[in-house]
Each structure stands twice: as C-alpha cells, then as structure tokens.
Design a protein around this motif. Structure first.
Motif, short mmCIF file in Angstrom:
data_model
loop_
_atom_site.label_atom_id
_atom_site.label_comp_id
_atom_site.label_asym_id
_atom_site.label_seq_id
_atom_site.Cartn_x
_atom_site.Cartn_y
_atom_site.Cartn_z
N GLY A 218 0.82 -1.21 0.00
CA GLY A 218 0.00 0.00 0.00
C GLY A 218 0.85 1.26 0.00
N ARG A 219 1.93 1.25 0.80
CA ARG A 219 2.83 2.42 0.83
C ARG A 219 3.56 2.56 -0.51
NH1 ARG A 219 4.17 0.10 5.73
NH2 ARG A 219 6.29 -0.35 5.02
N MET A 220 3.92 1.43 -1.13
CA MET A 220 4.59 1.49 -2.44
C MET A 220 3.66 2.08 -3.49
SD MET A 220 6.68 -2.11 -2.39
CE MET A 220 7.15 -2.09 -4.09
N VAL A 221 2.41 1.64 -3.49
CA VAL A 221 1.43 2.16 -4.45
C VAL A 221 1.24 3.66 -4.24
CG1 VAL A 221 -1.03 2.16 -5.05
CG2 VAL A 221 0.22 0.01 -4.91
N LYS A 222 1.13 4.07 -2.99
CA LYS A 222 0.97 5.50 -2.69
C LYS A 222 2.16 6.30 -3.22
CE LYS A 222 0.04 8.59 1.24
NZ LYS A 222 1.06 9.60 1.06
N ALA A 223 3.38 5.80 -2.99
CA ALA A 223 4.58 6.49 -3.47
C ALA A 223 4.60 6.52 -5.00
CB ALA A 223 5.84 5.81 -2.93
N MET A 224 4.18 5.42 -5.64
CA MET A 224 4.17 5.39 -7.10
C MET A 224 3.14 6.37 -7.66
SD MET A 224 4.68 1.28 -7.53
CE MET A 224 4.32 1.18 -9.27
N LYS A 225 1.98 6.48 -7.01
CA LYS A 225 0.97 7.45 -7.46
C LYS A 225 1.50 8.87 -7.34
CE LYS A 225 -3.30 4.96 -6.51
NZ LYS A 225 -4.51 4.94 -5.68
N GLU A 226 2.31 9.12 -6.31
CA GLU A 226 2.91 10.43 -6.12
C GLU A 226 4.15 10.62 -7.00
OE1 GLU A 226 3.71 10.29 -1.94
OE2 GLU A 226 1.62 10.65 -1.39
N ALA B 216 9.40 4.54 -3.22
CA ALA B 216 8.78 3.23 -3.49
C ALA B 216 9.84 2.14 -3.54
CB ALA B 216 8.00 3.28 -4.80
N SER B 217 10.99 2.46 -4.13
CA SER B 217 12.08 1.49 -4.21
C SER B 217 12.66 1.20 -2.82
CB SER B 217 13.17 2.01 -5.14
OG SER B 217 14.19 1.06 -5.26
N GLU B 218 12.75 2.22 -1.99
CA GLU B 218 13.24 2.00 -0.62
C GLU B 218 12.30 1.07 0.15
OE1 GLU B 218 13.57 5.96 0.95
OE2 GLU B 218 15.35 6.41 -0.24
N ILE B 219 11.01 1.25 -0.04
CA ILE B 219 10.03 0.37 0.60
C ILE B 219 10.19 -1.05 0.07
CG2 ILE B 219 7.56 -0.11 0.93
CD1 ILE B 219 7.14 2.97 0.62
N TYR B 220 10.40 -1.17 -1.25
CA TYR B 220 10.61 -2.48 -1.87
C TYR B 220 11.83 -3.18 -1.26
CZ TYR B 220 12.44 -5.83 -5.23
OH TYR B 220 12.97 -6.95 -5.80
N VAL B 221 12.92 -2.46 -1.10
CA VAL B 221 14.14 -3.05 -0.53
C VAL B 221 13.90 -3.49 0.91
CG1 VAL B 221 16.51 -2.55 0.19
CG2 VAL B 221 15.74 -1.86 -2.07
N MET B 222 13.22 -2.65 1.69
CA MET B 222 12.93 -3.04 3.08
C MET B 222 12.00 -4.26 3.13
SD MET B 222 14.72 -1.42 5.16
CE MET B 222 13.93 -1.97 6.66
N LEU B 223 11.07 -4.35 2.19
CA LEU B 223 10.16 -5.49 2.15
C LEU B 223 10.89 -6.75 1.70
CD1 LEU B 223 7.29 -6.65 2.32
CD2 LEU B 223 6.94 -5.89 -0.04
N SER B 224 11.70 -6.64 0.66
CA SER B 224 12.33 -7.83 0.10
C SER B 224 13.57 -8.28 0.86
CB SER B 224 12.68 -7.60 -1.37
OG SER B 224 13.59 -6.54 -1.50
N ILE B 225 14.34 -7.34 1.38
CA ILE B 225 15.56 -7.69 2.09
C ILE B 225 15.43 -7.39 3.57
CG2 ILE B 225 18.02 -7.24 2.33
CD1 ILE B 225 18.05 -6.56 -0.67
#
Length: 178
Positions: A84-92, A98-107
């Motif tokens: 949800g936070r990634m989608v919000k960042a992508m909309k903005e 969004a990439s930082e959230i992805y890294v925290m989620l994946s790693i």
C-alpha cells in the motif's frame, strides 16, 4: 482517458488497502498490456520486443497469487501495508521512496536474507537466529509465491517509472540507454 484515471484513483483512495493495491496493479497492467499489444509487428519480432512481452507475461502471472491472497484475506498484514505504501509512493511519482520500501520489504534488516547461515568452517552459537526475523517468522522471501509477486511489483514499478516520469531526485536510474 484522463478523467477515467482520476475517477479510478478517487475510487482507490476510498478502498481498503488490499483492494486499492489490486485495483492499481490491474489498472497499470492493463496499460502495460495495451502498450505491448500496440507495438509494431517488426518491433515485436526483435529480441527486445520478445523480451518485453515475456517480462509483461511473467509480471502478469506473478500477481495471480497476490490477487488470490488479498481476495481470501490471507496476505500477511505487513506485506499488504508495504505494498500500500509502495502504491501511494508510485501514485505520487516518488519512485525512489517506493524502491526503498521495496528493498525493506524484500531484504529488510535480515543479516542473511537469502538463507545463508554457514559461511565459515566454525558453527556459530546464534546460527538459528539468522534464518528468522525479529518476530520469529521466517523471512518474507523464503516463500516462493511471495517472492514472485514482490519481484513482479518491482518490474511493474520500473514500467510505471518509464511511462510516468518525474523529476530525477525522485527517480531511480536503471542504467538504461533509452
């Protein structure tokens, strides 16, 4: 078309997080599919064209489990919130965030997120702790289905950034020549 996008975004803002994520993904995937289908035949036959089509199909397939888990209500709450936070960042159009959230989620903060627990010849006393996160659950990337849709989300994020550019300070550099 622009009015439809605005209405879709307004509907997504009123939805529950999981539903909003699915709605956004499906909307962006529909745009990506339209782009792939509208490529000239000579481009589709090139290596780059075929690769682009395969990337799209792989991304599309990777989201099937995500749709299923959100529909059943079985998606881990932390993953749903991160998406949800990634989608919000992508909309903005803040792709860097969004990439930082992805890294925290994946790693995340896992010391060895890919399962390496023995890197030397000596057994470590805390080796068991390396395989598990702080809350005692296995790392998110240990589940193959979750790993696939998170990687699919990264591919979608790359496509969205290419098609909805923003200022360089909020973008990722994918080292592309395009």
């Amino acid at each position: 078309a622009a009015a439809e996008k605005v209405k879709a975004e307004q509907r997504e803002n009123a939805m529950e997080v999981g539903e909003a994520v699915v709605s956004y993904i499906k909307r962006m995937m529909a745009e990506w599919e339209e782009e792939v289908n509208n490529l000239p035949e000579e481009v589709k036959r090139t290596g780059e064209g075929k690769q682009g089509f395969l990337q799209f199909r792989a991304t599309q397939r990777s989201f099937e489990l995500l749709y299923e888990r959100i529909g059943e209500g079985t998606l881990v709450e932390a993953i749903k919130a991160a998406l949800g936070r990634m989608v919000k960042a992508m909309k903005e159009r803040n792709y860097l965030h969004a990439s930082e959230i992805y890294v925290m989620l994946s790693i995340g903060n896992a010391p060895w997120p890919i399962g390496v627990t023995s890197v030397g010849i000596h057994d470590r006393s805390a080796r068991e702790k390396i395989s598990f996160a702080m809350n005692g659950e296995a790392h998110v990337m240990n589940d193959e289905g979750t790993r696939k849709f998170i990687h699919g989300f990264k591919r979608l994020m790359t496509w969205v950034q290419k098609n909805y550019p923003t200022d360089p300070s909020r973008s990722l550099d994918f080292n592309r020549n395009a």
